[in-house]
Every structure is written in structure tokens, then in C-alpha cells.
Write a protein that holds these residues in place. Sequence first.
Motif, PDB file in Angstrom:
ATOM      1  N   PRO A   1       0.829  -1.216   0.000  1.00 13.16           N
ATOM      2  CA  PRO A   1       0.000   0.000   0.000  1.00 13.16           C
ATOM      3  C   PRO A   1       0.863   1.266   0.000  1.00 13.16           C
ATOM      4  O   PRO A   1       1.899   1.315   0.672  1.00 13.16           O
ATOM      5  CB  PRO A   1      -0.798  -0.111   1.309  1.00 13.16           C
ATOM      6  N   TRP A   2       0.433   2.263  -0.753  1.00 10.53           N
ATOM      7  CA  TRP A   2       1.099   3.569  -0.758  1.00 10.53           C
ATOM      8  C   TRP A   2       0.313   4.500   0.151  1.00 10.53           C
ATOM      9  O   TRP A   2      -0.913   4.604   0.050  1.00 10.53           O
ATOM     10  CB  TRP A   2       1.141   4.147  -2.172  1.00 10.53           C
ATOM     11  N   LEU A   3       1.006   5.163   1.077  1.00 11.90           N
ATOM     12  CA  LEU A   3       0.386   6.159   1.942  1.00 11.90           C
ATOM     13  C   LEU A   3       1.082   7.501   1.763  1.00 11.90           C
ATOM     14  O   LEU A   3       2.276   7.552   1.430  1.00 11.90           O
ATOM     15  CB  LEU A   3       0.484   5.736   3.415  1.00 11.90           C
ATOM     16  N   PRO A   4       0.359   8.599   1.994  1.00  9.07           N
ATOM     17  CA  PRO A   4       1.005   9.918   1.932  1.00  9.07           C
ATOM     18  C   PRO A   4       2.107  10.028   2.976  1.00  9.07           C
ATOM     19  O   PRO A   4       2.094   9.334   3.997  1.00  9.07           O
ATOM     20  CB  PRO A   4      -0.146  10.888   2.250  1.00  9.07           C
ATOM     21  N   GLU A   5       3.050  10.915   2.700  1.00 12.79           N
ATOM     22  CA  GLU A   5       4.104  11.183   3.673  1.00 12.79           C
ATOM     23  C   GLU A   5       3.502  11.922   4.861  1.00 12.79           C
ATOM     24  O   GLU A   5       2.853  12.950   4.681  1.00 12.79           O
ATOM     25  CB  GLU A   5       5.186  12.036   3.018  1.00 12.79           C
TER      26      GLU A   5
ATOM     27  N   GLY B   1       5.534   0.161   3.964  1.00 12.57           N
ATOM     28  CA  GLY B   1       6.960  -0.056   4.164  1.00 12.57           C
ATOM     29  C   GLY B   1       7.755   0.194   2.903  1.00 12.57           C
ATOM     30  O   GLY B   1       8.985   0.227   2.928  1.00 12.57           O
ATOM     31  N   GLY B   2       7.049   0.365   1.784  1.00 15.59           N
ATOM     32  CA  GLY B   2       7.695   0.676   0.516  1.00 15.59           C
ATOM     33  C   GLY B   2       8.658  -0.396   0.017  1.00 15.59           C
ATOM     34  O   GLY B   2       9.494  -0.127  -0.844  1.00 15.59           O
ATOM     35  N   GLY B   3       8.541  -1.603   0.569  1.00 14.85           N
ATOM     36  CA  GLY B   3       9.466  -2.650   0.172  1.00 14.85           C
ATOM     37  C   GLY B   3      10.825  -2.519   0.826  1.00 14.85           C
ATOM     38  O   GLY B   3      11.724  -3.317   0.558  1.00 14.85           O
ATOM     39  N   VAL B   4      10.970  -1.516   1.710  1.00 11.49           N
ATOM     40  CA  VAL B   4      12.256  -1.253   2.374  1.00 11.49           C
ATOM     41  C   VAL B   4      12.284  -1.882   3.760  1.00 11.49           C
ATOM     42  O   VAL B   4      13.280  -2.469   4.178  1.00 11.49           O
ATOM     43  CB  VAL B   4      12.521   0.265   2.475  1.00 11.49           C
TER      44      VAL B   4
ATOM     45  N   VAL C   1       2.801   4.456   8.554  1.00 13.81           N
ATOM     46  CA  VAL C   1       3.874   4.758   7.606  1.00 13.81           C
ATOM     47  C   VAL C   1       5.198   4.315   8.222  1.00 13.81           C
ATOM     48  O   VAL C   1       5.604   4.804   9.279  1.00 13.81           O
ATOM     49  CB  VAL C   1       3.917   6.260   7.265  1.00 13.81           C
ATOM     50  N   ARG C   2       5.885   3.383   7.531  1.00 17.67           N
ATOM     51  CA  ARG C   2       7.151   2.845   8.028  1.00 17.67           C
ATOM     52  C   ARG C   2       8.297   3.072   7.049  1.00 17.67           C
ATOM     53  O   ARG C   2       9.460   2.915   7.414  1.00 17.67           O
ATOM     54  CB  ARG C   2       7.018   1.343   8.322  1.00 17.67           C
ATOM     55  N   ASN C   3       7.988   3.393   5.819  1.00 16.37           N
ATOM     56  CA  ASN C   3       9.027   3.623   4.814  1.00 16.37           C
ATOM     57  C   ASN C   3       9.971   4.727   5.306  1.00 16.37           C
ATOM     58  O   ASN C   3       9.550   5.868   5.486  1.00 16.37           O
ATOM     59  CB  ASN C   3       8.378   4.027   3.496  1.00 16.37           C
ATOM     60  N   PRO C   4      11.252   4.408   5.541  1.00 11.58           N
ATOM     61  CA  PRO C   4      12.172   5.417   6.099  1.00 11.58           C
ATOM     62  C   PRO C   4      12.254   6.697   5.269  1.00 11.58           C
ATOM     63  O   PRO C   4      12.438   7.785   5.834  1.00 11.58           O
ATOM     64  CB  PRO C   4      13.522   4.682   6.109  1.00 11.58           C
TER      65      PRO C   4
ATOM     66  N   ASP D   1      10.254   4.924  14.139  1.00 10.87           N
ATOM     67  CA  ASP D   1      10.106   3.673  13.385  1.00 10.87           C
ATOM     68  C   ASP D   1       8.819   3.682  12.556  1.00 10.87           C
ATOM     69  O   ASP D   1       8.804   3.200  11.428  1.00 10.87           O
ATOM     70  CB  ASP D   1      10.073   2.490  14.356  1.00 10.87           C
ATOM     71  N   THR D   2       7.761   4.228  13.140  1.00 14.37           N
ATOM     72  CA  THR D   2       6.449   4.220  12.485  1.00 14.37           C
ATOM     73  C   THR D   2       5.673   5.461  12.906  1.00 14.37           C
ATOM     74  O   THR D   2       5.742   5.876  14.070  1.00 14.37           O
ATOM     75  CB  THR D   2       5.625   2.978  12.894  1.00 14.37           C
ATOM     76  N   VAL D   3       4.960   6.038  11.978  1.00 14.79           N
ATOM     77  CA  VAL D   3       3.968   7.066  12.305  1.00 14.79           C
ATOM     78  C   VAL D   3       2.606   6.467  11.972  1.00 14.79           C
ATOM     79  O   VAL D   3       2.347   6.088  10.824  1.00 14.79           O
ATOM     80  CB  VAL D   3       4.206   8.363  11.521  1.00 14.79           C
ATOM     81  N   MET D   4       1.765   6.373  12.989  1.00 17.02           N
ATOM     82  CA  MET D   4       0.449   5.758  12.802  1.00 17.02           C
ATOM     83  C   MET D   4      -0.649   6.800  12.978  1.00 17.02           C
ATOM     84  O   MET D   4      -0.960   7.222  14.086  1.00 17.02           O
ATOM     85  CB  MET D   4       0.241   4.615  13.800  1.00 17.02           C
ATOM     86  N   ALA D   5      -1.202   7.233  11.853  1.00 14.81           N
ATOM     87  CA  ALA D   5      -2.328   8.163  11.899  1.00 14.81           C
ATOM     88  C   ALA D   5      -3.597   7.374  12.165  1.00 14.81           C
ATOM     89  O   ALA D   5      -3.745   6.227  11.719  1.00 14.81           O
ATOM     90  CB  ALA D   5      -2.430   8.922  10.579  1.00 14.81           C
ATOM     91  N   VAL D   6      -4.517   8.001  12.905  1.00 15.36           N
ATOM     92  CA  VAL D   6      -5.717   7.304  13.363  1.00 15.36           C
ATOM     93  C   VAL D   6      -6.962   8.045  12.888  1.00 15.36           C
ATOM     94  O   VAL D   6      -7.051   9.266  13.009  1.00 15.36           O
ATOM     95  CB  VAL D   6      -5.738   7.209  14.907  1.00 15.36           C
TER      96      VAL D   6
END
Length: 293
Positions: free
Chosen positions: A85-89, A208-211, A276-279, A258-263
Motif C-alpha cells: 500500500p502507498w500512503l502519503p508522507e 513499508g515501501g518494500g524497504v 507509515v514505516r518507509n524510512p 520507526d512508524t507514524v500511525m495516523a488514526v
Amino acid sequence: MSDRAGDTATEAFIAHRNLLFTVAYEMLGSAADAEDALQETWLRWADVDHDTVRDQRAYLVRITTRQALSRLRTLRRRKESYVGPWLPEPLLTAPDVAEDAELADSVSMAMLLVMETLTPTERAVFVLREVFELEYDEIAEAVDKNLAAVRQIAHRARAHVAARRPRGMVSPAENRGALEAFQRAIETGDLQRLLDILAPDVVLLGDGGGVVRAALEPVVGADTVAHVLGRIAPAASLHPAQVNGHPALILRLDGEIDTVMAVRFDDGLITGLYAVRNPEKLSHMARETALRR
């Protein structure tokens, strides 16, 4: 450019910079790409004969919109090969953004994902008209379309978003209380407390963007999501924040994000979690949180 003209150009750009950044971010869903669009805007603005500019704000918005449109088309091609999945920055936002319900709604993860389903031109028109309330003639100049076409695009985009936009709004105070309960449930590993606050059809999206490791498909359902969240507590420290105008948790491991979790809350229950976990998407957030400490 004379020194005085240069000063005037700089003052105008600084005066409108927050607006220009928000326009670019809402079109792109990326703080890094929005900053790049603003850099290009500045370079073009610096070369303009400012004596011929009647409305500096409109002119700057036009340049920014065109830069963002160009980048948006490139980003869409890049997203086609994105892993999972792609999420906004995620974007750290001040508390006053949450008080402005319409602005908070427009930059929310849920709304930005809805806007991803628009074409680049539809997205530009929607943002400029519905969020920033620009006149149709200003938008026509910005997207290089005639007035009739822009009105038609705006109508189509508005209907498209209305059919998909998030449900009811929750007050900032209710959001804060619900986030505190959510954080406590994760920290204590209280599965029942988690189930009490998750909607039955809650959806967790992980980017995670595959990263780095993240689910490649949406995680759906309260039981499944609760078990995933239950694995967080032993390893991470949780910090509440305002992200994209809404409550979020910043998860840190060894002091690093490590992660930003919007709710997303609807009717007192969590209906959406955006992790969002993609560094690459966390570098801007890391700089912002470091500056605010």
C-alpha cells in the motif's frame, strides 16, 4: 534583479510560503516533493518581472500548481511499481490545524487517499477550488484550461470526492480522549480494551515501501488488527502527536522514529489506521520532531 526588487520578491514568497507548501502537499501527498516544488517555484519567481505582476499570491499559486502537476504525473508512474500500500508522507501539524475542521479534513490521510483516485488535473482543480476557494478564472490560468472546462472538472472532482470522502467529523477534544485510550490499550497489551475501541470493519494500512517490513495487503477486522497492534507494546515507545490535522502515534525504537500511525475515528471508534514505516517518508517527520523538542 535589483536589490530592492530582490527584497520585494523574497518578502512576497515568504509571506505566501505556507499557503504554497499546503497547495503542493495536498496535490502531491509528499512533504519532500512539496519542498522541491517550492524550490522550483522560487527559482521561477526570482526571474519574473515583478512590476508586471498584479496579484502576487495568484501568480505564486499558479507557478506552484504547475510545478506540482508536473511532479504529480511523475509520481503516479512511480506509484505503479510501489511495493504494498502507498500512503502519503506524514506531516506534523500544529494544534490549530485540528481546530480548523475543513483544513484538517483536507490534509487527513483518509482524504489524501481519496484524492489519489483523481486525475492530476482534477486533483489540482479540487484543491484550489474546494480547499482554498480560488476563483475559477484563477484556477483556469493555473492549470492551463479554459473556464468552461475548469467548471466541468471541478463538478466532476467534487462529485467523485463526495462519494468517497470520510464520514462524520469528530471534535479535537473527542479525538484526544480516544487517542489516549488507544495508546493505553496498546501500551498495556489489553486486547479487550483494543477491541472495545476498534470498529468491527477497521482497516490497517501499512506502508513499508518494500524497504522495511509491512503488510502487503490491508489488514481488515477488529480481531486481526488488535492482534497486530498487540505486538507493538514490548518494543516501541509511543508518543501522541498531531499528524495531518488528526491524532496519531509516533512509535520510536531506540529513540528513532520507526512508524507514524495516523488514526481515523468515526462515531467514537477507530475505523482507519495508517502506519507509515518507509524510512524515506519519515525523514521529514524526524527533522520536524527534532526541531520541536
